[in-house]
Structure formats: structure tokens, C-alpha cells
Design an enzyme around this catalytic site. Structure first.
Site, PDB file in Angstrom:
ATOM      1  N   HIS A 188       0.854  -1.194   0.000  1.00 45.79           N
ATOM      2  CA  HIS A 188       0.000   0.000   0.000  1.00 45.79           C
ATOM      3  C   HIS A 188       0.886   1.239   0.000  1.00 45.79           C
ATOM      4  CE1 HIS A 188      -4.144   1.659   1.017  1.00 45.79           C
ATOM      5  NE2 HIS A 188      -3.370   2.728   0.979  1.00 45.79           N
ATOM      6  N   HIS A 192       1.276   4.884  -2.335  1.00 47.72           N
ATOM      7  CA  HIS A 192       0.740   5.738  -3.393  1.00 47.72           C
ATOM      8  C   HIS A 192       1.861   6.469  -4.130  1.00 47.72           C
ATOM      9  CE1 HIS A 192      -3.626   5.606  -2.384  1.00 47.72           C
ATOM     10  NE2 HIS A 192      -3.163   5.274  -1.183  1.00 47.72           N
ATOM     11  N   ASP A 213       1.663   9.236  -5.935  1.00 46.64           N
ATOM     12  CA  ASP A 213       1.623  10.683  -5.716  1.00 46.64           C
ATOM     13  C   ASP A 213       1.827  11.052  -4.254  1.00 46.64           C
ATOM     14  OD1 ASP A 213      -0.808   9.637  -4.968  1.00 46.64           O
ATOM     15  OD2 ASP A 213      -2.031  11.138  -5.969  1.00 46.64           O
ATOM     16  N   GLY A 233      -9.622   8.009  -2.672  1.00 43.93           N
ATOM     17  CA  GLY A 233     -10.325   9.272  -2.522  1.00 43.93           C
ATOM     18  C   GLY A 233     -11.202   9.245  -1.283  1.00 43.93           C
ATOM     19  N   HIS A 283      -9.832   0.593  -0.756  1.00 41.21           N
ATOM     20  CA  HIS A 283      -9.704   1.437   0.432  1.00 41.21           C
ATOM     21  C   HIS A 283     -10.999   1.339   1.235  1.00 41.21           C
ATOM     22  CE1 HIS A 283      -6.180   3.394  -1.388  1.00 41.21           C
ATOM     23  NE2 HIS A 283      -5.984   4.003  -0.225  1.00 41.21           N
ATOM     24  N   GLU A 343     -11.007   3.050   6.809  1.00 41.35           N
ATOM     25  CA  GLU A 343     -10.079   4.116   7.195  1.00 41.35           C
ATOM     26  C   GLU A 343     -10.893   5.313   7.679  1.00 41.35           C
ATOM     27  OE1 GLU A 343      -6.308   6.656   5.378  1.00 41.35           O
ATOM     28  OE2 GLU A 343      -7.878   5.938   4.036  1.00 41.35           O
ATOM     29  N   ASP A 384       1.638   3.878   3.089  1.00 36.81           N
ATOM     30  CA  ASP A 384       0.563   4.697   2.527  1.00 36.81           C
ATOM     31  C   ASP A 384       1.147   5.817   1.667  1.00 36.81           C
ATOM     32  OD1 ASP A 384      -2.005   5.437   1.918  1.00 36.81           O
ATOM     33  OD2 ASP A 384      -2.393   6.446   3.813  1.00 36.81           O
TER      34      ASP A 384
END
Length: 371
Positions: free
Chosen positions: A25, A27, A29, A186, A213, A216, A313
Site C-alpha cells: 500500500h 501511493h 503521488d 479518494g 480502500h 479508514e 501509505d
């Protein structure tokens, strides 16, 4: 446990950084080097809040440490702004892989949303190709440096837009050309996987794996929808599955826990939880249990037999690495090498790879920890 200036730490006299690790996991960006943001930002005329790399890294970390997922996500406006060209995407992906390899990762999955990177005129397909070029350049650079790493793409749809089926078809189109799975990201609360049911039904018909996702920013209903509507094989974070556990009694170190049906299903089917300790603190995902890492239900889930994995993350926002996350867990819960190995074996078993390749990863992990 002291973490040195290079972000490393020792457990039982062994460097955590040198141990073979799996990252599920992570990302794209959320993993830019601050210096790269500054350099690419200058090239596109981006107005940065802080002009130097060190100061920018600190600013992003402080902005991310708000306890709100919504505020946390706003920091991505900077990173996505410099990822709108083929050159920008390729460079960021190459550096992503190089940084993972430097941290001892032998297999990683990078998740990113192509629909957020077409503002500069790229098509969705061109954006995926640019990222794949960067991944392969990073893998080659790692090999020249004496490190072996493989990275696959998790093509991600934004759950609050209406392009999920289009992105799902994009992911399947790149199967065998870099894409290993699908995700949605998102704002979680208010945008359940059930809204994207047509995309998940298409992916299921194509036997294409999904991680979602869930658990969370929203609770058990979100996790249930991820499993039922999203056909999720893994849960992105999933930390709030602990809401379906009731501690009935404690006697010393013995804890009696009553399982809800959902928690028992996730535990018994060994559905991997992509837990990200530092991020879970930053976004308020564990606020029901407290505000310190020791309050995180990570250890409870681990002791109860859930398939917990450790993840970053967003490395830039959390100013972290997989080595650092593991070191923090060792310090907080007094884990040893056997525990860290268990986390990596869980991740290897949950990787979106053919079983033969997962078995190879498991052997590499066992050999690395034995040494």
C-alpha cells in the site's frame, strides 16, 4: 528504539533496512522526493508554499498531521501538479522504485489514479505507459546497484468521480504490461464501493484482482461493501475492522475477544489488512482507540490472527519508509525478528502475483531473515 539519520534501526542486532520487505500500500503521488517537487514545480511554474526541498518536506508533513483524511488529501494538490507530463510521471515512478529498493523492498505495488494525471494532455493509456517506463527504469537502476526489486501497478479509480468502469477497463487492458490489480481511492465516507458496482462486476468477470480502500475514514459498512460489492481480495487499511471486536475480559496478558460476523470472516479467510500505522494516526483512522501509536489496534489484530501487513501509505506525507514503520512497531509493541518476518510473509501471500511467484517471494523472505 533509536532510528538513525538514515532512517534505519536494529532489531536483535539486525538492520531492519537490510531485511527483505514487501510493500502493498504505497501511493505514487504520495511518495515524491521534496527535491523533485521543487525541481518539477519550477519547470511548470508551480507556486510552492516553501521554496527549498527540506522546508517543503517539513511543510507537507505538518499539513498532513491534522487528524483529518480530508485535510491530509489536500497535500496531494502539489504532487499531482508536477505529474501531468510523460517526463514528470516517468521520473517520479523511477525514483519511487529506486527509493523502495534502497529501503530493502524486493516486491512492491504502486497505486495511482491515471485520471488525475491527464491535465497536461496525456491520454489515460499514455499516462500508464509513462509510469511503466519509469518503473522499468527504476528496476534496471536497482539491478545495476546490486538490488533486486519488482514493482507492479495498481490502477486506481477515484471513488467520487464517474470514471470507474473506464478505469477498470484500462487496468485490464494493461494486464501483462505492468498492471497487477485495481483499487479505488479518494474520500471514503459517503462514497461506498457499491456506487461503483458495475466496475467491480466487470473486473470480476475478467478475473482481475481488486483491493479497496475501506475501514479508514468509514467503518464496518464500508468494509462490508468492499467485500460484497468490490469483491476485494485485500482491504486498503481496514483498520476499523477492530470495531467489530468486543473485548469481553482481560486477565494479565490474556484477552478474551468476541468476534462479529464481519471480523470473523476477514480473519478466517485471511483477507490481508493493508495497515499503515503512521498514516492511520495522521488521518484519525484510529481515533476511536486513541491518538498514540500504542493505541493502534494493530497488535490486537495481529495477536488474534488477522493477516496484518505493514505499509507506508504515503511516504512523503508521513515522512516515513517501510523500515521506519517497522521500527516504530518494534519500539511500541516489542516485536522481534519473527514478528517482522510474519508481516512480510502475510504481504507476500497477499501480493497480486501468480502463486508460483508468491512462493518465490516467501522463499526470498525466509532466506533473508535466516541470514
Amino acid at each position: 528504539m533509536p532510528i538513525d539519520q538514515n532512517g534505519d534501526a536494529l532489531v536483535e542486532g539486525v538492520s531492519i533496512r537490510r531485511l527483505p520487505k514487501i510493500s502493498l500500500h504505497d501511493h505514487l503521488d504520495g511518495a515524491l522526493r521534496p527535491a523533485t517537487i521543487v525541481e518539477l514545480g519550477d519547470a511548470v511554474g508551480l507556486d510552492l508554499p516553501v521554496a527549498d526541498a527540506d522546508g517543503l518536506g517539513t511543510w507537507i508533513g505538518e499539513q498532513s498531521d491534522s487528524g483529518s483524511l480530508v485535510e491530509y488529501l489536500k497535500t496531494f494538490d502539489l504532487t499531482t501538479a508536477v505529474m501531468q507530463t510523460r517526463e514528470g510521471l516517468t521520473r517520479v515512478a523511477r525514483e519511487f522504485v529506486e527509493d523502495l529498493a534502497e529501503d530493502g523492498v524486493i516486491y512492491g505495488e504502486v497505486r495511482w489514479a491515471p485520471e488525475q494525471h491527464v491535465g497536461g494532455g496525456l491520454s489515460l493509456e499514455e499516462a500508464v505507459e509513462a509510469v511503466q517506463d519509469g518503473i522499468e527504469e527504476g528496476e534496471d537502476a536497482a539491478e545495476r546497484a546490486g538490488r533486486d526489486i519488482r514493482v507492479g501497478q495498481l490502477i486506481t479509480a477515484m471513488r467520487h468521480t464517474d470514471r470507474s468502469l473506464e478505469i477498470a477497463k484500462l487496468a485490464v487492458a494493461f494486464r501483462g504490461r505492468g498492471a497487477v490489480g485495481f483499487d479505488i481511492a479518494g474520500p471514503e465516507d459517503g462514497f461506498p464501493p457499491s456506487r461503483l458496482r458495475d466496475a467491480f462486476e466487470y473486473l470480476a468477470s475478467e478475473f482481475f484482482p481488486t483491493t479497496v480502500h475501506a475501514g479508514e475514514a468509514a467503518g464496518l459498512d464500508s468494509i462490508r461493501s468492499a467485500l460484497v460489492d468490490g469483491r476485494a481480495l485485500r482491504l486498503g487499511h481496514g483498520v476499523r475492522i477492530a470495531e467489530d471486536l468486543e473485548v469481553v475480559s482481560r486477565a494479565g496478558e490474556e484477552v478474551l475477544v468476541q468476534f462479529g460476523d464481519l471480523a470473523r470472516w476477514v480473519r478466517d479467510r485471511e483477507i490481508p489488512l493493508e495497515l499503515s500505522p503512521s498514516s492511520n494516526l495522521q488521518t484519525g483512522a484510529i481515533e476511536r482507540w486513541g491518538t498514540e501509536l500504542g493505541d493502534h489496534p494493530f497488535d490486537l489484530l495481529y495477536q488474534l490472527g488477522f493477516a496484518v501487513t505493514v505499509n507506508v501509505d504515503n511516504r512523503t506525507m508521513s515522512r516515513t519508509s517501510l523500515t521506519r514503520e517497522l521500527a516504530l512497531l518494534v519500539e511500541t509493541f516489542e516485536y522481534d525478528l519473527a514478528d517482522l518476518e510474519a508481516f512480510q510473509l502475510n504481504a507476500a501471500a497477499g501480493a497480486f502475483l501468480p502463486v508460483e511467484e508468491r512462493e518465490e517471494l516467501i522463499e526470498l523472505i525466509a532466506d533473508g531473515f535466516d541470514r
